[in-house]
Design a protein around this motif. Structure first.
Motif, PDB file in Angstrom:
ATOM      1  N   GLY A   1       3.027   0.919  -2.226  1.00  0.00           N
ATOM      2  CA  GLY A   1       2.563   2.349  -2.200  1.00  0.00           C
ATOM      3  C   GLY A   1       2.551   2.937  -0.938  1.00  0.00           C
ATOM      4  N   ASP A   2       3.293   2.378   0.153  1.00  0.00           N
ATOM      5  CA  ASP A   2       3.482   2.993   1.374  1.00  0.00           C
ATOM      6  C   ASP A   2       4.724   4.048   1.324  1.00  0.00           C
ATOM      7  OD1 ASP A   2       4.406   3.499   3.983  1.00  0.00           O
ATOM      8  OD2 ASP A   2       4.042   1.559   4.840  1.00  0.00           O
TER       9      ASP A   2
ATOM     10  N   GLN B   1       6.793  -0.565  -2.717  1.00  0.00           N
ATOM     11  CA  GLN B   1       6.208  -1.069  -4.039  1.00  0.00           C
ATOM     12  C   GLN B   1       4.629  -1.185  -3.883  1.00  0.00           C
ATOM     13  OE1 GLN B   1       7.739  -4.248  -6.078  1.00  0.00           O
ATOM     14  NE2 GLN B   1       6.801  -3.829  -7.968  1.00  0.00           N
TER      15      GLN B   1
END
Length: 193
Positions: A106-107, A104
């Motif tokens: 952004g990885d 969540q």
């Protein structure tokens, strides 16, 4: 006539399986490019932590498994395996929670890791539930007395923990209904076109 406790356990297994199906359905969609539904994914993980891991599995260990072991030694190896699987499931869910937070955030690699772990966890849990229903419950039905079954049914019917004021089935039902409300209707299964 099947003991009431068997139906309660099977009903709980069915609810757990439905949640696992939702998790797997979401993962398949994300692998195909669907946007992640983070509120639904969090609700699924909350359900898994709050109901199967905190209430269902411990009651199986304490009531069903111990009753079978009081009546026969033939299931000792099977029960040891099922108890081991109960303890292995929790760390997998903890990994899922960490991976979901990173995903969540952004990885992208965490997203892939989450998908892989989610699929492994769903398969692991389905295998576990099938083993209980196909291997352990038939032994239990053969060796347990009506009194044993009554004690197990009382434990599984219990909604409240008076010590903490917790209503686990209410909490699980609320989470389950949240999952259902957040889950998109699969094509061909009804709902708005």
């Amino acid at each position: 006539m099947k003991p009431e406790a068997v139906q309660i356990i099977r009903d709980e297994h069915l609810a757990i399986s439905a949640v696992l199906y939702s998790l797997r359905y979401l993962v398949k969609g994300m692998r195909k490019g669907n946007a992640p539904n983070f509120p639904l994914l969090r609700a699924i993980l909350d359900y898994i932590v709050s109901y199967p891991d905190r209430w269902h599995h411990p009651k199986e260990d304490k009531y069903l498994f111990s009753a079978v072991q009081r009546r026969t030694r033939e299931a000792d190896g099977l029960i040891a395996r099922l108890e081991r699987e109960h303890s292995q499931g929790y760390p997998m869910v903890e990994d899922l929670k960490k991976q979901l937070i990173a995903f969540q955030g952004g990885d992208a690699r965490a997203g892939e890791a989450f998908w892989d772990t989610a699929e492994r966890y769903a398969e692991f849990e389905w295998d576990h539930l099938r083993t209980e229903e196909d291997a352990l419950i038939p032994i239990a039905e053969r060796v347990l007395t009506p009194e044993d079954w009554a004690e197990i049914a009382i434990a599984f019917r219990e909604n409240d923990n008076p010590l903490f004021g917790i209503k686990p089935k209410d909490e699980a039902e609320t989470l389950y209904q949240r999952i259902l409300s957040l889950t998109p209707t699969p094509l061909g299964m009804g709902g708005a076109a």
